[in-house]
Design a protein around this motif. Structure first.
Motif, PDB file in Angstrom:
ATOM      1  N   TRP A 158      50.786  13.907  21.007  1.00 31.51           N
ATOM      2  CA  TRP A 158      50.274  13.357  19.746  1.00 31.51           C
ATOM      3  C   TRP A 158      48.803  13.020  19.880  1.00 31.51           C
ATOM      4  O   TRP A 158      48.257  12.936  20.986  1.00 31.51           O
ATOM      5  CB  TRP A 158      51.066  12.107  19.340  1.00 31.51           C
ATOM      6  CG  TRP A 158      50.722  10.866  20.126  1.00 31.51           C
ATOM      7  CD1 TRP A 158      49.700   9.986  19.908  1.00 31.51           C
ATOM      8  CD2 TRP A 158      51.410  10.377  21.289  1.00 31.51           C
ATOM      9  NE1 TRP A 158      49.721   8.984  20.840  1.00 31.51           N
ATOM     10  CE2 TRP A 158      50.758   9.195  21.705  1.00 31.51           C
ATOM     11  CE3 TRP A 158      52.524  10.818  21.998  1.00 31.51           C
ATOM     12  CZ2 TRP A 158      51.192   8.461  22.807  1.00 31.51           C
ATOM     13  CZ3 TRP A 158      52.936  10.091  23.087  1.00 31.51           C
ATOM     14  CH2 TRP A 158      52.281   8.922  23.479  1.00 31.51           C
ATOM     15  N   TYR A 159      48.144  12.855  18.725  1.00 30.01           N
ATOM     16  CA  TYR A 159      46.833  12.218  18.706  1.00 30.01           C
ATOM     17  C   TYR A 159      46.668  11.483  17.380  1.00 30.01           C
ATOM     18  O   TYR A 159      47.268  11.839  16.367  1.00 30.01           O
ATOM     19  CB  TYR A 159      45.685  13.218  18.931  1.00 30.01           C
ATOM     20  CG  TYR A 159      45.300  14.036  17.724  1.00 30.01           C
ATOM     21  CD1 TYR A 159      44.364  13.564  16.798  1.00 30.01           C
ATOM     22  CD2 TYR A 159      45.851  15.292  17.499  1.00 30.01           C
ATOM     23  CE1 TYR A 159      44.003  14.315  15.706  1.00 30.01           C
ATOM     24  CE2 TYR A 159      45.494  16.045  16.404  1.00 30.01           C
ATOM     25  CZ  TYR A 159      44.564  15.558  15.506  1.00 30.01           C
ATOM     26  OH  TYR A 159      44.210  16.302  14.412  1.00 30.01           O
ATOM     27  N   VAL A 160      45.860  10.438  17.396  1.00 31.55           N
ATOM     28  CA  VAL A 160      45.556   9.630  16.220  1.00 31.55           C
ATOM     29  C   VAL A 160      44.045   9.488  16.138  1.00 31.55           C
ATOM     30  O   VAL A 160      43.382   9.218  17.151  1.00 31.55           O
ATOM     31  CB  VAL A 160      46.207   8.240  16.292  1.00 31.55           C
ATOM     32  CG1 VAL A 160      45.908   7.446  15.017  1.00 31.55           C
ATOM     33  CG2 VAL A 160      47.707   8.352  16.510  1.00 31.55           C
ATOM     34  N   THR A 161      43.476   9.677  14.937  1.00 31.02           N
ATOM     35  CA  THR A 161      42.032   9.545  14.748  1.00 31.02           C
ATOM     36  C   THR A 161      41.745   8.249  13.993  1.00 31.02           C
ATOM     37  O   THR A 161      42.066   8.124  12.809  1.00 31.02           O
ATOM     38  CB  THR A 161      41.472  10.737  13.974  1.00 31.02           C
ATOM     39  OG1 THR A 161      41.805  11.937  14.659  1.00 31.02           O
ATOM     40  CG2 THR A 161      39.959  10.638  13.870  1.00 31.02           C
ATOM     41  N   CYS A 162      41.178   7.287  14.693  1.00 32.83           N
ATOM     42  CA  CYS A 162      40.887   5.969  14.111  1.00 32.83           C
ATOM     43  C   CYS A 162      39.433   5.928  13.647  1.00 32.83           C
ATOM     44  O   CYS A 162      38.530   6.438  14.333  1.00 32.83           O
ATOM     45  CB  CYS A 162      41.147   4.888  15.156  1.00 32.83           C
ATOM     46  SG  CYS A 162      41.069   3.207  14.500  1.00 32.83           S
ATOM     47  N   MET A 163      39.189   5.329  12.472  1.00 27.92           N
ATOM     48  CA  MET A 163      37.834   5.219  11.944  1.00 27.92           C
ATOM     49  C   MET A 163      37.321   3.792  12.006  1.00 27.92           C
ATOM     50  O   MET A 163      36.152   3.542  12.282  1.00 27.92           O
ATOM     51  CB  MET A 163      37.786   5.735  10.501  1.00 27.92           C
ATOM     52  CG  MET A 163      36.389   5.756   9.886  1.00 27.92           C
ATOM     53  SD  MET A 163      36.351   6.578   8.278  1.00 27.92           S
ATOM     54  CE  MET A 163      37.361   5.455   7.316  1.00 27.92           C
ATOM     55  N   THR A 164      38.215   2.823  11.772  1.00 28.26           N
ATOM     56  CA  THR A 164      37.840   1.411  11.871  1.00 28.26           C
ATOM     57  C   THR A 164      38.986   0.644  12.507  1.00 28.26           C
ATOM     58  O   THR A 164      40.145   1.028  12.398  1.00 28.26           O
ATOM     59  CB  THR A 164      37.549   0.794  10.487  1.00 28.26           C
ATOM     60  OG1 THR A 164      38.713   0.927   9.655  1.00 28.26           O
ATOM     61  CG2 THR A 164      36.361   1.468   9.823  1.00 28.26           C
ATOM     62  N   GLY A 185      47.930  11.408  23.331  1.00 26.24           N
ATOM     63  CA  GLY A 185      48.928  10.872  24.252  1.00 26.24           C
ATOM     64  C   GLY A 185      50.060  11.861  24.438  1.00 26.24           C
ATOM     65  O   GLY A 185      50.155  12.871  23.729  1.00 26.24           O
ATOM     66  N   PHE A 186      50.916  11.589  25.412  1.00 23.44           N
ATOM     67  CA  PHE A 186      52.019  12.496  25.692  1.00 23.44           C
ATOM     68  C   PHE A 186      53.150  11.733  26.340  1.00 23.44           C
ATOM     69  O   PHE A 186      52.966  10.642  26.901  1.00 23.44           O
ATOM     70  CB  PHE A 186      51.567  13.653  26.586  1.00 23.44           C
ATOM     71  CG  PHE A 186      50.744  13.228  27.767  1.00 23.44           C
ATOM     72  CD1 PHE A 186      51.329  12.790  28.935  1.00 23.44           C
ATOM     73  CD2 PHE A 186      49.363  13.271  27.695  1.00 23.44           C
ATOM     74  CE1 PHE A 186      50.576  12.403  30.020  1.00 23.44           C
ATOM     75  CE2 PHE A 186      48.586  12.877  28.780  1.00 23.44           C
ATOM     76  CZ  PHE A 186      49.193  12.444  29.941  1.00 23.44           C
ATOM     77  N   ALA A 187      54.358  12.306  26.263  1.00 22.68           N
ATOM     78  CA  ALA A 187      55.539  11.664  26.840  1.00 22.68           C
ATOM     79  C   ALA A 187      56.597  12.728  27.118  1.00 22.68           C
ATOM     80  O   ALA A 187      56.614  13.792  26.487  1.00 22.68           O
ATOM     81  CB  ALA A 187      56.108  10.609  25.893  1.00 22.68           C
ATOM     82  N   ILE A 188      57.465  12.435  28.076  1.00 22.09           N
ATOM     83  CA  ILE A 188      58.655  13.242  28.330  1.00 22.09           C
ATOM     84  C   ILE A 188      59.874  12.421  27.914  1.00 22.09           C
ATOM     85  O   ILE A 188      60.008  11.259  28.318  1.00 22.09           O
ATOM     86  CB  ILE A 188      58.767  13.622  29.814  1.00 22.09           C
ATOM     87  CG1 ILE A 188      57.611  14.527  30.233  1.00 22.09           C
ATOM     88  CG2 ILE A 188      60.097  14.311  30.097  1.00 22.09           C
ATOM     89  CD1 ILE A 188      57.624  15.886  29.590  1.00 22.09           C
ATOM     90  N   LEU A 189      60.730  13.003  27.093  1.00 18.87           N
ATOM     91  CA  LEU A 189      61.902  12.306  26.559  1.00 18.87           C
ATOM     92  C   LEU A 189      63.165  13.035  26.993  1.00 18.87           C
ATOM     93  O   LEU A 189      63.316  14.237  26.760  1.00 18.87           O
ATOM     94  CB  LEU A 189      61.826  12.259  25.031  1.00 18.87           C
ATOM     95  CG  LEU A 189      63.044  11.692  24.301  1.00 18.87           C
ATOM     96  CD1 LEU A 189      63.245  10.223  24.656  1.00 18.87           C
ATOM     97  CD2 LEU A 189      62.885  11.861  22.800  1.00 18.87           C
TER      98      LEU A 189
END
Length: 307
Positions: free
Chosen positions: A61-67, A107-111
């Motif tokens: 995943w990734y998340v783009t934060c602005m504030t 980020g990443f994860a193994i489930l």
């Protein structure tokens, strides 16, 4: 069977502390026609994702934060709901953090999901949480966040191993292929060798043949970009898998945000082909200031056909 699910967050603008990031736009989903529901994944309105098959899954995943107003920057966690409790609660699987509040955070994860879980509870449920101590305001561009899940079902993995039992040479080769399927890279940062793009580069994370590219960095000196000139963010000689690219160029959007107040926002096509990742200005952009940010995102499947 291979299970896969890709989705984006395109509408949510702010995520409170401790809240789920809502992935509202499914892009690709696998189906098992003999099951009910046939989809291997269901994205609920509250942002949770139900998984209906046992197996080992890779989550990116990734998340783009602005504030953001968090004292610790950005922080996100993938959590899984524990249905075995009298009152089901969330358990953290993996997390990621970024001390820079205005940037992309991957980020990443193994489930691991067992057949017993599916038999007892009918599903496994995961979600991506804002784990920071304050609200995260997402970028006004889209996608604001992306999530990719893929894996092998437990039955498929067992059948694979059974089919190669007693064949030592074939076993080594097939186990290597399975390991390659679930192996993913660390973040790789590559900086442009183009003189005008000093301080600008590309970040790459990949799993198997799927490569995810993000623009990164900011101009360290004022620059002018001439109309009709091709400027390479990276070349194939810097990242060899781009040489596997075939067919017409992939065209994405390059967002250029100056450090002026208020900032100037420029959008240009960014092209990806077997030579690398580059853009060609449609007009001349004069004296872009220090701190000007170049951003883009693109996911590609790159396969070495000679392997």
């Amino acid at each position: 069977m291979v299970h896969y699910f890709q989705c984006e967050c395109n509408f949510e603008t702010a995520v409170p502390s401790g809240a789920i990031i809502k992935f509202d736009t499914p892009l690709a989903i696998s189906e098992t026609s003999t099951e009910t529901p046939p989809e291997d994944f269901v994205c609920q309105a509250d942002g949770t994702i139900d998984i209906f098959s046992a197996g080992t899954y890779t989550i990116l995943w990734y998340v783009t934060c602005m504030t953001g107003f968090s004292t610790i920057g950005q922080s996100y966690e993938i959590k899984k709901r524990d249905y075995s409790l009298a009152e089901p609660d969330w358990v953290c699987i993996a997390g990621t953090s970024n001390h820079i509040k205005v940037s992309q955070t991957p980020g990443f994860a193994i489930l691991e999901i067992t057949q017993e879980e599916i038999d007892d509870y009918g599903r496994a449920t995961i979600a991506l949480f804002n784990a920071a101590d304050a609200e995260a305001g997402l970028t006004f561009f889209v996608p604001k966040a992306s999530l990719l899940i893929f894996g092998l079902s437990a039955d498929a993995l067992e059948n694979k191993l059974t089919s190669i039992d007693g064949q030592i040479t074939g076993m080594v080769s097939r186990i290597f292929n399975l390991e390659e399927f679930v192996r993913f890279s660390d973040l790789v940062e590559i900086w442009s060798q183009t003189a005008e793009l000093f301080g600008i580069g590309v970040t790459v994370i990949y799993s198997g043949n799927t490569y995810n590219f993000w623009g990164t960095g900011a101009l360290s000196q004022p620059e002018t970009f001439e109309e009709g000139v091709a400027y390479h963010l990276i070349t194939t000689s810097q990242f060899l898998p781009l040489g596997y690219y075939q067919g017409d160029p992939t065209i994405s959007t390059l967002w250029i945000e100056t450090s002026d107040s208020p900032p100037q926002i420029i959008s240009l096509p960014v092209r990806i082909n077997e030579t690398g990742i580059f853009f060609v200005p449609d007009i001349t952009y004069t004296n872009l200031p220090v701190g000007t940010i170049f951003r883009f995102t693109q996911s590609l499947i790159l396969v070495d056909t000679s392997a």
